[in-house]
Design an enzyme around this catalytic site. Structure first.
Site, PDB file in Angstrom:
ATOM      1  N   GLN A 119      59.361  28.528  39.564  1.00  0.00           N
ATOM      2  CA  GLN A 119      58.961  28.683  40.957  1.00  0.00           C
ATOM      3  C   GLN A 119      58.664  27.312  41.548  1.00  0.00           C
ATOM      4  O   GLN A 119      57.983  26.492  40.919  1.00  0.00           O
ATOM      5  CB  GLN A 119      57.703  29.550  41.054  1.00  0.00           C
ATOM      6  CG  GLN A 119      57.295  29.826  42.497  1.00  0.00           C
ATOM      7  CD  GLN A 119      55.961  30.539  42.602  1.00  0.00           C
ATOM      8  OE1 GLN A 119      54.931  29.986  42.214  1.00  0.00           O
ATOM      9  NE2 GLN A 119      55.955  31.748  43.126  1.00  0.00           N
ATOM     10  N   TYR A 194      51.236  29.451  51.222  1.00  0.00           N
ATOM     11  CA  TYR A 194      51.608  28.044  51.006  1.00  0.00           C
ATOM     12  C   TYR A 194      52.601  27.606  52.097  1.00  0.00           C
ATOM     13  O   TYR A 194      52.964  28.398  52.978  1.00  0.00           O
ATOM     14  CB  TYR A 194      52.162  27.857  49.589  1.00  0.00           C
ATOM     15  CG  TYR A 194      51.116  28.192  48.536  1.00  0.00           C
ATOM     16  CD1 TYR A 194      49.945  27.440  48.440  1.00  0.00           C
ATOM     17  CD2 TYR A 194      51.261  29.292  47.694  1.00  0.00           C
ATOM     18  CE1 TYR A 194      48.962  27.755  47.512  1.00  0.00           C
ATOM     19  CE2 TYR A 194      50.284  29.610  46.761  1.00  0.00           C
ATOM     20  CZ  TYR A 194      49.136  28.842  46.666  1.00  0.00           C
ATOM     21  OH  TYR A 194      48.156  29.152  45.763  1.00  0.00           O
ATOM     22  N   ARG A 242      59.969  34.482  46.883  1.00  0.00           N
ATOM     23  CA  ARG A 242      58.729  35.271  46.783  1.00  0.00           C
ATOM     24  C   ARG A 242      58.035  35.284  48.137  1.00  0.00           C
ATOM     25  O   ARG A 242      57.807  34.219  48.730  1.00  0.00           O
ATOM     26  CB  ARG A 242      57.800  34.679  45.720  1.00  0.00           C
ATOM     27  CG  ARG A 242      56.661  35.647  45.394  1.00  0.00           C
ATOM     28  CD  ARG A 242      55.859  35.273  44.173  1.00  0.00           C
ATOM     29  NE  ARG A 242      55.466  36.489  43.468  1.00  0.00           N
ATOM     30  CZ  ARG A 242      54.454  36.586  42.645  1.00  0.00           C
ATOM     31  NH1 ARG A 242      53.720  35.532  42.349  1.00  0.00           N
ATOM     32  NH2 ARG A 242      54.177  37.733  42.064  1.00  0.00           N
ATOM     33  N   GLY A 339      51.953  40.246  35.185  1.00  0.00           N
ATOM     34  CA  GLY A 339      51.339  38.943  34.958  1.00  0.00           C
ATOM     35  C   GLY A 339      50.208  39.011  33.963  1.00  0.00           C
ATOM     36  O   GLY A 339      50.383  38.801  32.753  1.00  0.00           O
ATOM     37  N   ARG A 340      49.009  39.351  34.461  1.00  0.00           N
ATOM     38  CA  ARG A 340      47.825  39.290  33.600  1.00  0.00           C
ATOM     39  C   ARG A 340      47.967  40.148  32.349  1.00  0.00           C
ATOM     40  O   ARG A 340      47.484  39.764  31.275  1.00  0.00           O
ATOM     41  CB  ARG A 340      46.592  39.713  34.406  1.00  0.00           C
ATOM     42  CG  ARG A 340      46.143  38.650  35.391  1.00  0.00           C
ATOM     43  CD  ARG A 340      45.167  39.194  36.393  1.00  0.00           C
ATOM     44  NE  ARG A 340      45.793  40.178  37.270  1.00  0.00           N
ATOM     45  CZ  ARG A 340      45.147  40.872  38.200  1.00  0.00           C
ATOM     46  NH1 ARG A 340      43.848  40.716  38.361  1.00  0.00           N
ATOM     47  NH2 ARG A 340      45.789  41.737  38.969  1.00  0.00           N
ATOM     48  N   CYS A 363      44.785  44.219  29.365  1.00  0.00           N
ATOM     49  CA  CYS A 363      44.104  43.389  30.371  1.00  0.00           C
ATOM     50  C   CYS A 363      42.975  44.217  30.975  1.00  0.00           C
ATOM     51  O   CYS A 363      43.192  45.360  31.392  1.00  0.00           O
ATOM     52  CB  CYS A 363      45.092  42.979  31.461  1.00  0.00           C
ATOM     53  SG  CYS A 363      44.296  42.201  32.893  1.00  0.00           S
ATOM     54  N   CYS A 366      39.133  41.137  34.145  1.00  0.00           N
ATOM     55  CA  CYS A 366      37.774  40.590  34.187  1.00  0.00           C
ATOM     56  C   CYS A 366      37.680  39.377  35.112  1.00  0.00           C
ATOM     57  O   CYS A 366      36.581  38.939  35.443  1.00  0.00           O
ATOM     58  CB  CYS A 366      37.323  40.202  32.781  1.00  0.00           C
ATOM     59  SG  CYS A 366      38.358  38.908  32.046  1.00  0.00           S
ATOM     60  N   CYS A 381      41.747  33.524  28.680  1.00  0.00           N
ATOM     61  CA  CYS A 381      41.854  34.982  28.723  1.00  0.00           C
ATOM     62  C   CYS A 381      40.823  35.562  27.776  1.00  0.00           C
ATOM     63  O   CYS A 381      40.715  35.130  26.624  1.00  0.00           O
ATOM     64  CB  CYS A 381      43.263  35.426  28.319  1.00  0.00           C
ATOM     65  SG  CYS A 381      43.434  37.224  28.242  1.00  0.00           S
TER      66      CYS A 381
HETATM   67  C1  FMN Z   1      45.726  32.283  36.887  1.00  0.00           C
HETATM   68  C2  FMN Z   1      46.739  32.736  37.891  1.00  0.00           C
HETATM   69  C3  FMN Z   1      47.621  31.818  38.423  1.00  0.00           C
HETATM   70  C4  FMN Z   1      48.594  32.231  39.339  1.00  0.00           C
HETATM   71  N1  FMN Z   1      49.498  31.312  39.819  1.00  0.00           N
HETATM   72  C5  FMN Z   1      50.485  31.718  40.651  1.00  0.00           C
HETATM   73  C6  FMN Z   1      51.480  30.797  41.089  1.00  0.00           C
HETATM   74  O1  FMN Z   1      51.489  29.612  40.734  1.00  0.00           O
HETATM   75  N2  FMN Z   1      52.438  31.274  41.925  1.00  0.00           N
HETATM   76  C7  FMN Z   1      52.484  32.575  42.340  1.00  0.00           C
HETATM   77  O2  FMN Z   1      53.373  32.952  43.099  1.00  0.00           O
HETATM   78  N3  FMN Z   1      51.548  33.455  41.925  1.00  0.00           N
HETATM   79  C8  FMN Z   1      50.574  33.061  41.096  1.00  0.00           C
HETATM   80  N4  FMN Z   1      49.657  33.978  40.641  1.00  0.00           N
HETATM   81  C9  FMN Z   1      49.795  35.402  41.045  1.00  0.00           C
HETATM   82  C10 FMN Z   1      50.623  36.151  40.002  1.00  0.00           C
HETATM   83  O3  FMN Z   1      51.949  35.693  39.955  1.00  0.00           O
HETATM   84  C11 FMN Z   1      50.639  37.670  40.277  1.00  0.00           C
HETATM   85  O4  FMN Z   1      51.264  37.900  41.514  1.00  0.00           O
HETATM   86  C12 FMN Z   1      49.249  38.268  40.302  1.00  0.00           C
HETATM   87  O5  FMN Z   1      48.520  37.862  39.160  1.00  0.00           O
HETATM   88  C13 FMN Z   1      49.295  39.805  40.341  1.00  0.00           C
HETATM   89  O6  FMN Z   1      50.035  40.286  39.238  1.00  0.00           O
HETATM   90  P1  FMN Z   1      49.285  40.932  37.944  1.00  0.00           P
HETATM   91  O7  FMN Z   1      48.375  41.994  38.471  1.00  0.00           O
HETATM   92  O8  FMN Z   1      50.404  41.495  37.114  1.00  0.00           O
HETATM   93  O9  FMN Z   1      48.541  39.839  37.270  1.00  0.00           O
HETATM   94  C14 FMN Z   1      48.678  33.591  39.735  1.00  0.00           C
HETATM   95  C15 FMN Z   1      47.771  34.501  39.191  1.00  0.00           C
HETATM   96  C16 FMN Z   1      46.809  34.100  38.281  1.00  0.00           C
HETATM   97  C17 FMN Z   1      45.875  35.124  37.688  1.00  0.00           C
END
Ligand code: FMN
Length: 393
Positions: A119, A194, A242, A339-340, A363, A366, A381
């Protein structure tokens, strides 16, 4: 049973192909074939070296997810311009010196069975001058309501046409570097408030020239970037965009706005749409907490999918392959970003595929991974023992 990467899967595969047939259906993003529909979304971890090069820790982090069965991994965000170094250990791609490290990273991910992606980001107004050491730039000189609270000297200036041309070239040059390093998919970050999101949104773009006003004007810089990439690289790489399907702010972008925007992006070269939500002023929506419930943005992804020809990826508190299967099999999205839940257990995909869902470390949302909120120096984590803080606090 042998899969596409030549790795032997255990007999559990047969069982779980029946349970998750939509998840384990292959799909093409542009000319790039994915072995399944599970995506790891971009996650800034602060694991890069202080000079922005790829570290061993970053490689280990992504390798674990690739080895765990995920189909497409977005590394980064990687910053395209040297005036936007918003964290001390951000991945950088603003110079050719980053290509060797990126080549190693993308090669390792591919060797471990996943498609490597990156990205690309410019932080725009959502940064601190005190950290970047540079002017914050944005389409309009409107301070970020969140970041401006943290620095008395916070200052953002409206971009000149020369700034716009420079940023356009920075995104295109960064993409060429990523392609040289062997990436298969590049994602242009037009979400989460952004810089490119700031251009697209009437909430943050009040320009009176060709880059503000109508939706065509607000989308112009992004379209120029997409067309610029296509003219330099043809279809050598696939392009994901995105977006924040809903910015959750007054005067911000709403899902229905994408009816006009998505076809413009598709005509300019977009191969995949990745639908997230929120900007810094609605920070709690970018990374939804447990109070918002599971899969809160599926309705937004499903609406945007109606406007799209290219595959659409959904994200947000999707915590299991059963949730992913329900989303894909009902046609709400074509891909699902987890993601998480993959940070908590990088083997989530393979364990579920093998019918071992009960072994997945879940997950618990938290919030520990949000190091930029907690003040931790890098991502931790509380579930994954290999990503604990050094002193196991
Ligand atoms: C620690 C952290 C860093 C993240 N960094 C980015 C990032 O650099 N670019 C981005 O588009 N989203 C970023 N996100 C958002 C994630 O890509 C994702 O959209 C978000 O965590 C929701 O998905 P999840 O519920 O599966 O975690 C970040 C999220 C977390 C928790």
């Amino acid at each position: 049973m042998e899969n596409k990467t030549g790795m032997i899967k255990d007999i559990g595969t047969i069982n779980e192909i029946n349970n998750y047939p939509s998840v384990f259906d292959t799909i093409d993003i542009g000319k790039v074939n994915l072995k399944n529909r599970i995506v790891f979304p971009a996650f800034h971890t602060n694991y890069a070296n202080p000079d922005g090069t790829v570290s061993d820790k970053l490689i280990d982090f992504y390798n674990a997810i690739a080895q765990g069965g995920c189909g497409l991994i977005f590394t980064g965000a990687a910053v395209v311009s040297s005036d936007s170094i918003a964290f001390d250990r951000l991945m950088r791609i603003d110079d050719d010196c980053y290509i060797p490290g990126l080549t190693k990273l993308f090669g390792e991910i591919e060797k471990n069975g996943a498609v490597p992606a990156v990205q690309l980001i410019h932080y725009g107004r959502q940064a601190l001058n005190a950290v970047t050491g540079c002017d914050l730039i944005a389409p309009s000189a409107i301070p970020c309501p969140l970041m401006s609270q943290f620095d008395l000297n916070y200052h953002v200036r409206e971009m000149t046409l020369a700034d716009i041309e420079r940023v356009r070239n920075d995104f295109i040059d960064a993409t060429v570097r990523a392609a040289d390093a062997g990436v298969k998919v590049v994602e242009i970050h037009v979400a989460h408030g952004y810089l490119l999101n700031e251009f697209l949104s009437p909430y943050s773009n009040h320009r009176k020239d060709d880059y503000g006003g109508s939706v065509e004007n607000r989308a112009r810089l992004i379209i120029e970037i997409l067309e610029g990439i296509r003219s330099k690289l043809g279809s050598k790489i696939a392009i994901s965009v995105r977006v924040s399907g809903d910015e959750y702010v007054d005067d911000g972008l709403k899902p229905s706005d994408y009816k006009e925007i998505i076809p413009m992006f598709e005509r300019a070269g977009m191969d995949m749409l990745n639908v997230s939500a929120g900007v810094y002023a609605s920070m709690e929506m970018i990374i939804p907490g447990p109070d918002i419930g599971e899969t809160p943005y599926i309705g937004i992804a499903a609406e945007l999918k109606q406007y799209a020809i290219v595959p659409v990826c959904a994200v947000g508190s999707i915590l299991s392959l059963s949730a992913a299967e329900a989303i894909i099999s009902t046609g709400k999205a074509d891909l699902v970003a987890i993601g998480r839940a993959q940070v908590a257990d990088p083997k989530l995909v393979d364990k579920s595929l093998a019918g071992r869902e009960d072994d997945v470390a879940k997950c618990i949302q938290c919030g520990k991974c949000l190091f930029f909120n907690t003040g931790d120096p890098e991502m931790y984590c509380s579930v994954n023992p290999s990503l604990k803080p050094p002193k196991n606090e």
